[in-house]
Design a protein around this motif. Structure first.
Motif: not given
Lengths: 948, 81
Positions: B1-3, B6-9, B13, B16-17, B48-49, B52
Motif C-alpha cells: 500500500m505504501s509508496d 516518501h521521505s520524512g521531515e 518542509h 516552508a512551515m 527536534r524540529m 533539524k
C-alpha cells in the motif's frame, strides 16, 4: 410513538413574565401568559383527553377530543387552542363533554383496525388509551362501511413503516416534518374521507424528500408510523438517557431498552441541545454496534504480513506495553506517542493524554481535531480569549441575521439546522458563504439573502472585503470596540482591511464573488440587529484556516456581535466530542483548558496530582509524527478511536509512515484502515457500553450512559488504564466519574462539573465553576475572557496549491447527511441505501468539456495521487470546482488531497486541491492496490474474533 | 500500500512551515513579526524540529528561508531550548 418515559403536556411551553391565574376543575393554577388551557391543566395534574395535540408541536385543534367548558364562554372550546385568561374557570369533565368525546372516538374507531393485540403500539397507543379514557364500549356505525383498512403499507424506508390503515389524520406527522424538522416533505392529500398522509407528491417515503429524521414516527399517536425495530422487537420496558455519538450537536436520547437490547432511540424532549429532535443517524443508525464486522477479541501480530493471533486481554496488554517499552529503550523516550479521537468520551481522551505525558514521558499526543477544528482553538483563543464557540444553540432563535460560512448544517449538523431553519422561517436573514450551493441556500420557505459563492481558498480575501465595507462605510460599532477591545489593535486592523486592495471590487477577481453581493452582505450583517456567524470546516481546513477564524472574530467584534444572546461566533464541530477532546488536553502543547505545557504553575499542578515530572516542551502533532516516523525516529503509536489511514490527507504518505513503525496499537470497533497496519488490536466499546461525557459544539457537557455490558469486555477508559498500568504508570479509577472528578480538580473552567451535577441538571455548558456554578450559556458577556478583545491582522496569503494547465480544477471535500466522517459506523448500517459510494460532483460545463456524463467513472489526479469516482453532474458546484465526500475508504478521496496545511496548526488544507478530471474506464492504480491489500488483511483475521 | 518514495521531515518542509508562519506575522512590522514567529515556533515545534532546522542552516543551506523567520530562528537560538 412517543417515548415510554415522557409525559406529554399537550402544547409547548410559553415564556412570559406575566403570570396568569385560573381554576381548572376547582384546582388553582398559575402559568405564564400564552399557555394553553390544556397545558395548564396538565401542569395542575388534570389530564384532558387529546389526540392531535402534543407538547412538541403547536396546537392544531383538529381532533375535537380535548373540548372543555369554560364559564362565560359559549360551546365547548378546544383546550389545546384556547389560551388561559386571568380568572378563567375551566371544567374538563361533565356528561356533555363525555358524550361528545365518546362520539368523536366512535367515529375514529369505526375506521381503525381492531388488531390491538398484534399492533406494535399496543400498550403505548394514544388512540387505544383515549378509547379507554372516554369509556368507549361500542361503535354504533359498525365496521362495514367505507374505510381505509385495506390501505397498503409503505415499507420503503429501512427504518420505519408507514401503515395508512391505522392513520387518524391528526396531522401530527405533517406538523412534525414542518415545525421540528423543517423539510416539509409530508402533507395531507385530498379532502374529507379521502384525506391521507402523503410524502412529497404521493411518493413512497424512500422516493420522497423525506430525510428520515423520524420526527413523524415519534409524533404519531398510533402505529401508523412505527420504527421497524419496534415492530420487530416489541415494546421497551425501560429507558436510559444518554448522548448521541455522531455529530457535534450532541443530541440527548432516551435509549429505550428490553433488558440489554436497544429497542429504539428516542430523542429526549428535555435534551438541551436538541429539544426532542434528532436526525437519521442518531435515531436510527446504531446497528454498527452489533455489525458482524465488529471485533470483540484482542489480537496481536509481529508484522503486518502475519496473520492476527487472538489472545487474552492480559497477553494483548502485556505485549503492547512490552513493545512500547522496548521501542523507547532502543530509540529513545520520544519515539512513541498516542492519538485520541473526538469519537471518544472526555474521560477516555483525558486518560490517553495522561498516559502519554505521564506514562510515556513525552508530550507526543494529538487528537483528530488536528485535522478539523484546531484553527478554531488557535484563532478564538488569540482574539477573544477562549478556544470555543460563544453561544448556546438556542441563541440562534434571537438572531436577526445568520451568516453561515463554510458549513453545511443540513447535512453535517442536521438537528441544529432544523432549529436554524425555524428561525429563518420566522424572518431572520441569511447569508451563506460557500463555494457550493448548499441546501440551506434555497430550501422550503427559506431563501438566502446572499449566497457568496467564493472560490475555494479565498476565505480570507472574502472576510477582509466584508470587513472593508464595514470599516469604509462607517458600520463599525465604535462604542462597543472602544469599551470592549484593544483600541490600538483595532486601529491596525482597520488600516489593514480598509486598504483599497481589500475593497469588494478589488477582491472580486480573487474571490469570484460580485462586489455588490459582498457589500450587501456586509451591510446586512452589520446593521440588521443581532448578527450570528456559524462556520465549519470550510473555514478551518485551509492554509489560512486560523487566519480566517481570526477574521471572523475580528468582524464580530467590530460590529458588536459578541457577548449576548442572538449573536456570536459559533464553530459547528464535526464530531460529537471535538470540543471535549480539545478541552481535555489532547493537543501536544496543552494541558486541559488550553494551558501550555511550558506554563510552570499549570504543569506543576499536574505533576503534583499525577506524581511524576512532566515535560515542558511541546510534543509531536499528528503530521509531525508521520514525518518523524519516516525519518526513523518515531516507532510506536497508540491510537484510540481514530482512523488516520482514511481521514488524514495524502493517504500514501500516511500509510508509508505507518508501515515504517514497529508497533501500532489500534483500539477500535473495526479493522479500520489504520488497523490494517497495526500490530496490536484492542477491541473498543461503543457509546452504548460505557459511562462518560461528551462536550458538544456549544460547550455543553452531557452524560454518556452505559445501557449494556461492553461486548468486548471493557469500556475504553478501562483498556487505557490497563495499558498504563502495564507500562508502569499506575491508574486506579473504579468508575468514569472518578476521572471526571480529577478533570474538574485540575481544570479551572470545569471545577463544578461532576456526574452528580450532570445527573441533576441534565447538562451544563462550561465554564462551570464557582463563578458559574450551573454553567455559562453565553460567553464574553460584559468582557472578553482575555480581558479586552484583540483584533489580529489577517493579510490574505494565497494558497500555494495553484491550478495550472495540468491541474485546472479545484477539488473540495465535504460530508453528506446519511454518512458520518470516515463512515466506519454509518457504512455498517442501512444508511447506505441513501449513499453507498462517494461521488464526484462536477459542473455541467466542466463535464461536457471532458465528455463526462452522469454516472461515468472519472479519474481525479492531483499532485499527491489519483483515484477514480463516479460523476454526479450538477450545477450545485461552480465551474472550475469539483467536490466529493470521503465516507468510503475505497474512494481514496485523501489519496488526492495534499499535505498543505494551516500555517498555525497544521490542519490540512482538505478544501483546496488542484486536480484534473478525466473520463476513465478502470480504477486507479492506488485503488487496485487498496483492494488487494484490504483483501489480504481481511484474510489475516480469524473469524472467531467478530461479534456474535 | 505504501509508496517507498516518501521521505520524512525534510528541512525543506520545515523551511516552508517557517515561511508560512512568517507570512502571517509579516504585516505586524519587523520587530513584532520576529517576536511572533519566534514565539510561535517555541510554543508549537518540538525541540527536534528546531534542531533539524538549525542543523540545516548551519550547513549553509536554507536559502529559501525568508529573512524574517531566519531572524526569528536566530533569536530563538539565543535562548535555551
Amino acid at each position: 410513538m412517543q417515548s415510554i418515559a415522557e409525559k406529554d403536556l399537550g402544547t409547548p411551553a410559553r415564556q412570559s413574565a406575566k403570570m396568569v391565574s385560573l381554576t381548572i376543575d376547582d384546582r388553582e393554577v398559575v402559568v405564564p401568559e400564552g399557555t394553553s388551557v390544556m397545558r395548564a391543566a396538565a401542569l395542575a395534574g388534570v389530564s384532558i383527553p387529546k389526540l392531535c395535540a402534543t407538547d412538541q408541536l403547536e396546537a392544531f385543534g383538529s381532533c375535537r377530543l380535548c373540548l372543555v367548558q369554560i364559564t362565560g364562554m359559549k360551546g365547548m372550546p378546544a383546550s389545546c387552542t384556547t389560551p388561559v385568561a386571568e380568572g378563567m374557570k375551566v371544567t374538563t369533565e361533565s356528561k356533555a363533554l363525555a358524550d361528545v368525546r365518546r362520539g368523536v372516538m366512535e367515529l375514529y374507531i369505526s375506521d381503525h383496525p381492531l388488531d390491538c393485540l398484534t399492533c406494535p403500539a399496543n400498550g403505548h397507543c394514544e388512540l387505544q388509551d383515549m378509547a379507554g379514557v372516554v369509556g368507549l364500549r361500542e361503535v354504533r356505525y359498525g365496521y362495514d362501511g367505507a374505510n381505509h383498512l385495506k390501505e397498503e403499507k409503505d415499507t420503503s424506508n429501512p427504518y420505519f413503516t408507514f401503515d395508512p390503515s391505522k392513520c387518524i389524520v391528526c396531522s401530527r406527522c405533517v406538523r412534525a416534518c414542518d415545525e421540528q424538522q423543517g423539510t416539509l416533505a409530508l402533507t395531507i392529500q385530498a379532502r374529507g374521507f379521502d384525506s391521507k398522509v402523503s410524502a412529497s407528491q404521493d411518493d413512497s417515503f424512500m422516493d420522497s424528500e423525506c430525510v428520515s429524521c423520524g420526527a413523524c414516527v415519534q409524533a404519531c399517536p398510533t402505529a401508523t408510523l412505527s420504527e421497524n425495530s419496534l415492530i420487530d422487537k416489541g415494546q421497551a420496558e425501560h429507558s436510559v438517557i444518554t448522548t448521541c455519538a455522531y455529530c457535534g450537536v450532541g443530541c440527548s436520547f432516551r435509549a429505550e431498552m428490553r433488558g440489554e437490547e436497544v429497542v429504539r432511540m428516542v430523542p429526549n424532549k428535555d435534551g438541551h441541545a436538541n429539544h426532542g429532535h434528532s436526525c437519521v443517524k442518531g435515531r436510527f443508525a446504531i446497528g454498527y454496534a452489533t455489525h458482524p464486522d465488529r471485533i470483540v477479541k484482542p489480537m496481536i501480530r509481529a508484522k503486518i504480513t502475519d496473520p492476527w493471533r487472538e489472545v487474552s486481554w492480559e497477553e494483548a496488554i502485556r505485549y503492547a506495553a512490552g513493545e512500547l517499552k522496548r521501542i523507547q529503550a532502543k530509540y529513545g523516550r520520544d519515539s512513541i506517542g498516542g492519538i485520541t479521537s473526538s469519537r471518544c468520551t472526555n474521560e477516555e481522551t483525558y486518560l490517553v493524554q495522561k498516559l502519554v505525558r505521564a506514562g510515556f514521558g513525552n508530550n507526543n499526543v494529538d487528537t483528530c481535531a488536528r485535522v478539523c477544528h484546531s484553527p478554531t482553538g488557535y484563532g478564538l483563543k488569540n482574539t477573544i480569549g477562549e478556544s470555543a464557540g460563544t453561544q448556546a444553540f438556542d441563541s440562534v432563535m434571537k438572531a436577526d441575521v445568520i451568516m453561515v460560512i463554510g458549513a453545511n448544517p443540513t447535512d453535517g449538523h442536521p438537528v441544529f439546522a432544523s432549529q436554524m431553519k425555524r428561525r429563518l422561517r420566522q424572518g431572520a436573514h441569511l447569508i451563506v458563504a460557500d463555494p457550493r450551493r448548499i441546501d440551506l441556500v434555497h430550501t422550503p420557505h427559506i431563501q438566502a439573502d446572499y449566497h457568496l459563492a467564493l472560490r475555494p481558498g479565498t476565505n480570507v480575501a472574502l472576510i477582509n472585503s466584508i470587513a472593508h465595507v464595514v470599516v469604509a462605510e462607517g458600520l463599525v460599532k465604535e462604542d462597543y470596540v472602544r469599551e470592549r477591545c484593544e483600541w490600538d489593535s483595532f486601529e491596525k486592523w482597520r488600516a489593514l482591511v480598509g486598504d483599497p486592495k481589500y475593497s469588494p471590487e478589488a477582491m472580486e477577481s480573487v474571490t469570484g464573488v460580485p462586489a455588490a453581493a459582498v457589500r450587501g452582505a456586509a451591510r446586512l450583517y452589520a446593521t440588521a440587529g443581532n448578527g450570528a456567524i456559524y462556520y465549519g470546516l470550510g473555514v478551518t481546513e485551509h492554509s489560512q484556516g486560523s487566519t480566517m477564524v481570526m477574521g471572523i472574530a475580528n468582524l464580530a467584534m467590530a460590529t458588536g456581535n459578541l457577548g449576548r444572546e442572538g449573536v456570536g461566533v459559533n464553530p459547528l464541530r464535526g464530531q460529537n466530542n471535538v470540543q471535549g477532546s480539545c478541552d481535555m488536553g489532547s493537543f501536544p502543547h496543552e494541558f486541559t483548558a488550553y494551558r501550555h505545557v511550558a506554563d510552570d504553575a499549570v504543569r506543576h499542578s499536574f505533576e503534583a496530582a499525577w506524581g511524576v515530572t512532566l515535560r515542558a516542551d511541546p510534543g509531536l502533532r499528528i503530521p509531525n509524527m508521520f514525518e518523524a516516523a519516516l525519518d526513523g525516529e518515531f516507532k510506536g503509536l497508540y491510537i484510540e478511536g481514530e482512523d488516520i489511514g482514511q481521514s488524514d490527507p495524502n493517504t500514501q504518505h500516511v500509510t508509508a509512515a505507518l508501515t515504517s513503525m514497529e508497533c501500532i496499537i489500534v483500539q477500535d470497533l473495526f479493522l479500520n484502515e489504520t488497523a490494517k497496519f497495526a500490530h496490536v488490536f484492542l477491541p473498543g466499546s461503543t457509546f452504548l457500553e460505557k459511562d462518560g461525557t461528551f462536550i458538544n459544539a456549544e460547550r455543553r457537557c452531557s452524560r454518556v450512559r452505559r445501557v449494556m455490558k461492553p461486548k468486548n469486555g471493557y469500556a475504553d477508559w478501562e483498556i487505557t488504564q490497563l495499558l498504563s498500568n502495564a507500562v508502569g504508570f499506575p491508574m486506579n479509577y473504579r468508575h468514569a466519574s472518578e476521572i471526571m472528578d480529577e478533570i474538574a480538580r485540575l481544570t479551572p473552567t470545569m471545577t463544578n462539573i461532576s456526574f452528580d451535577l450532570l445527573d441533576r441538571l441534565g447538562s451544563v455548558q462550561w465554564p462551570c465553576n464557582t463563578a458559574h456554578p450551573e454553567g455559562t450559556p453565553t460567553m464574553h458577556v460584559g468582557t472578553f475572557v482575555r480581558g479586552k478583545g484583540k483584533f489580529l491582522l489577517t493579510e490574505y496569503v494565497p494558497t500555494r496549491e495553484k491550478v495550472n494547465a495540468r491541474y485546472p480544477l479545484i477539488l473540495t471535500t465535504g460530508r453528506i447527511l446519511t454518512q458520518y466522517n470516515v463512515g466506519a459506523q454509518t457504512r455498517r448500517t442501512p444508511n447506505t441505501v441513501w449513499h453507498d459510494e462517494d461521488r464526484l460532483e462536477i459542473h455541467p460545463t466542466d463535464a461536457e468539456d471532458r465528455g463526462i456524463k452522469e454516472g461515468d467513472w472519472c479519474g481525479i489526479a492531483s499532485r499527491a495521487g489519483e483515484s477514480v469516482l463516479r460523476a454526479r453532474v450538477t450545477d450545485r458546484v461552480q465551474p472550475g470546482v469539483v467536490y466529493t465526500t470521503f465516507h468510503f475508504p475505497e474512494s481514496g478521496a485523501n489519496v488526492i488531497t495534499t499535505e498543505n496545511s494551516d500555517w498555525a496548526t497544521n490542519c490540512p488544507e482538505y478544501k483546496v486541491t488542484a486536480v484534473q478530471v478525466t473520463r476513465v474506464s478502470q480504477p486507479s492504480e492506488w485503488q487496485r492496490r487498496f483492494r488487494e491489500f484490504t483483501k489480504t488483511q481481511e484474510e489475516l483475521v480469524n473469524p472467531d474474533v467478530f461479534v456474535k | 500500500m505504501s509508496d517507498a518514495s516518501h521521505s520524512g521531515e525534510t528541512a525543506e518542509h520545515l523551511v516552508a512551515m517557517a515561511n508560512d508562519i512568517a507570512d502571517y506575522f509579516r504585516p505586524q512590522g519587523r520587530e513584532e513579526a520576529i517576536a511572533g514567529i519566534a514565539n510561535h515556533i517555541k510554543r508549537y515545534w518540538t525541540v527536534r524540529m528546531r534542531q533539524k532546522l538549525n542543523a540545516y542552516l548551519a550547513r549553509g543551506q536554507g536559502g529559501d528561508l525568508d529573512e524574517l523567520p531566519r531572524a526569528a530562528v536566530d533569536r530563538l537560538n539565543q535562548q535555551p531550548l
